[in-house]
Design an enzyme around this catalytic site. Structure first.
Site, PDB file in Angstrom:
ATOM      1  N   SER A   9      23.121  72.259  54.911  1.00  0.00           N
ATOM      2  CA  SER A   9      24.419  72.517  55.536  1.00  0.00           C
ATOM      3  C   SER A   9      24.279  73.668  56.517  1.00  0.00           C
ATOM      4  O   SER A   9      23.864  74.769  56.143  1.00  0.00           O
ATOM      5  CB  SER A   9      25.448  72.881  54.465  1.00  0.00           C
ATOM      6  N   HIS A  34      23.966  68.415  57.518  1.00  0.00           N
ATOM      7  CA  HIS A  34      25.313  68.386  56.947  1.00  0.00           C
ATOM      8  C   HIS A  34      26.201  69.352  57.731  1.00  0.00           C
ATOM      9  O   HIS A  34      25.905  70.537  57.844  1.00  0.00           O
ATOM     10  CB  HIS A  34      25.236  68.787  55.473  1.00  0.00           C
ATOM     11  N   ASP A  36      29.931  70.921  58.180  1.00  0.00           N
ATOM     12  CA  ASP A  36      31.190  71.174  57.475  1.00  0.00           C
ATOM     13  C   ASP A  36      32.304  71.479  58.461  1.00  0.00           C
ATOM     14  O   ASP A  36      32.283  72.515  59.128  1.00  0.00           O
ATOM     15  CB  ASP A  36      31.011  72.345  56.504  1.00  0.00           C
ATOM     16  N   MET A  38      36.101  72.420  58.952  1.00  0.00           N
ATOM     17  CA  MET A  38      37.228  73.011  58.198  1.00  0.00           C
ATOM     18  C   MET A  38      38.327  73.413  59.167  1.00  0.00           C
ATOM     19  O   MET A  38      38.056  73.911  60.257  1.00  0.00           O
ATOM     20  CB  MET A  38      36.749  74.237  57.433  1.00  0.00           C
ATOM     21  N   HIS A  67      31.195  66.279  57.195  1.00  0.00           N
ATOM     22  CA  HIS A  67      32.075  66.443  56.030  1.00  0.00           C
ATOM     23  C   HIS A  67      33.392  67.053  56.491  1.00  0.00           C
ATOM     24  O   HIS A  67      33.452  68.251  56.782  1.00  0.00           O
ATOM     25  CB  HIS A  67      31.343  67.351  55.017  1.00  0.00           C
ATOM     26  N   MET A  69      36.768  68.621  56.033  1.00  0.00           N
ATOM     27  CA  MET A  69      37.662  69.294  55.075  1.00  0.00           C
ATOM     28  C   MET A  69      38.914  69.663  55.857  1.00  0.00           C
ATOM     29  O   MET A  69      39.159  70.833  56.167  1.00  0.00           O
ATOM     30  CB  MET A  69      36.964  70.513  54.474  1.00  0.00           C
ATOM     31  N   MET A 138      32.148  67.365  45.279  1.00  0.00           N
ATOM     32  CA  MET A 138      32.053  68.814  45.510  1.00  0.00           C
ATOM     33  C   MET A 138      31.747  69.521  44.197  1.00  0.00           C
ATOM     34  O   MET A 138      32.392  69.275  43.181  1.00  0.00           O
ATOM     35  CB  MET A 138      33.381  69.364  46.048  1.00  0.00           C
ATOM     36  N   ASP A 171      27.562  68.600  46.713  1.00  0.00           N
ATOM     37  CA  ASP A 171      27.671  69.664  47.714  1.00  0.00           C
ATOM     38  C   ASP A 171      28.289  70.917  47.106  1.00  0.00           C
ATOM     39  O   ASP A 171      29.428  70.895  46.653  1.00  0.00           O
ATOM     40  CB  ASP A 171      28.565  69.109  48.849  1.00  0.00           C
TER      41      ASP A 171
HETATM   42  C1  DX5 Z   1      31.606  74.099  51.141  1.00  0.00           C
HETATM   43  C2  DX5 Z   1      30.790  73.181  52.008  1.00  0.00           C
HETATM   44  C3  DX5 Z   1      29.353  73.130  51.675  1.00  0.00           C
HETATM   45  C4  DX5 Z   1      28.629  74.448  51.802  1.00  0.00           C
HETATM   46  C5  DX5 Z   1      27.458  74.427  50.903  1.00  0.00           C
HETATM   47  O1  DX5 Z   1      32.960  73.856  51.328  1.00  0.00           O
HETATM   48  O2  DX5 Z   1      31.268  71.856  51.943  1.00  0.00           O
HETATM   49  O3  DX5 Z   1      28.667  72.130  52.427  1.00  0.00           O
HETATM   50  O4  DX5 Z   1      28.180  74.714  53.087  1.00  0.00           O
HETATM   51  O5  DX5 Z   1      26.890  75.682  50.942  1.00  0.00           O
HETATM   52  P1  DX5 Z   1      26.120  76.271  49.684  1.00  0.00           P
HETATM   53  O6  DX5 Z   1      24.925  75.395  49.496  1.00  0.00           O
HETATM   54  O7  DX5 Z   1      25.799  77.653  50.107  1.00  0.00           O
HETATM   55  O8  DX5 Z   1      27.073  76.209  48.521  1.00  0.00           O
HETATM   56 ZN    ZN Z   2      30.011  70.173  52.852  1.00  0.00          ZN
END
Ligand code: DX5
Ligand code: ZN
Length: 214
Positions: A9, A34, A36, A38, A67, A69, A138, A171
């Site tokens: 990620s 990956h 993220d 948000m 991903h 969110m 998650m 994740d």
């Molecule tokens: C959290 C994200 C993850 C995050 C994982 O909301 O969806 O993808 O980046 O990071 P680590 O591996 O540090 O938990």
């Molecule tokens: Zn993620």
């Protein structure tokens, strides 16, 4: 058995050198990148939008595992499809009628994933399993990298593997100490952010996760 895929990620990478960080992942043997997304609404944090996804796409041959969110993913999914997502995953908690969005993503000929927060039961996605390519479970509350893995999601992974033969991605908080139990529970796509990017040698970090499958 499904192939084990490692999906670093980029949430924990150095964003001021994003292109180099992506190249570094390519050279280190990552299977997917990956990303993220948000929105400061579904989760308290704000990260990456479609223009950045497109910039990443233009600079890598890695598969983009996006991903979302975000609230109301139906409104914005097309922007991420057009930006070059290869796998587009949204949260079942954020979309009242998941099937509409599943169909829209499939129409674009990319893979579709559905994600569950740690406390959301499998029941919420049961009716859609036939339609999707991947489930993302998650193992931390979504929003931030660097949190601790919640082992209470392991039974959910095991239960899902009994009824779902495609990709199960996990994740949050994964490292070389807990990846084995995640894989033994039935996951085959392993996301790791801080573990990979905080290590001195990211190739070794990725290899150490892959080794957990042996
Ligand atoms: C959290 C994200 C993850 C995050 C994982 O909301 O969806 O993808 O980046 O990071 P680590 O591996 O540090 O938990
Ligand atoms: Zn993620």
């Amino acid at each position: 058995m499904l192939k084990i895929k490692i999906a670093p990620s980029i949430l924990s990478c150095d964003f001021s050198r994003l292109a180099d960080e992506i190249k570094r992942l390519e050279g280190a043997g990552a299977d997917l990148v990956h990303i993220d997304v948000m929105d400061g609404n579904f989760v308290p944090n704000i990260t990456i939008g479609p223009d950045i996804v497109k910039a990443i796409k233009d600079n890598t041959s890695l598969i983009l595992d996006v991903h979302l969110m975000i609230n109301e993913p139906l409104k914005l999914a097309k922007r991420f499809i057009d930006a070059g997502a290869d796998i587009l995953t949204f949260h079942v908690e954020a979309q009242e009628n998941p099937l509409i969005l599943i169909k829209e993503i499939k129409k674009a000929n990319i893979k579709v994933g559905l994600s569950l927060k740690p406390k959301t039961p499998l029941l919420r996605i049961k009716d859609f399993l036939e339609e999707i390519d991947m489930v993302l479970i998650m193992s931390v509350e979504p929003g931030f990298g660097g949190q601790s893995f919640m082992s209470e999601v392991l039974p959910k992974i095991r239960a899902l593997r009994k009824i779902f033969e495609r990709d199960i991605e996990v994740d949050g908080g994964i490292n070389d100490k807990n990846a084995k139990e995640v894989i033994l529970a039935g996951a085959n796509v392993i996301v790791a952010g801080s573990y990979v990017f905080r290590s001195a040698d990211i190739r070794k970090a990725i290899e150490s996760l892959r080794k957990c499958a042996e």
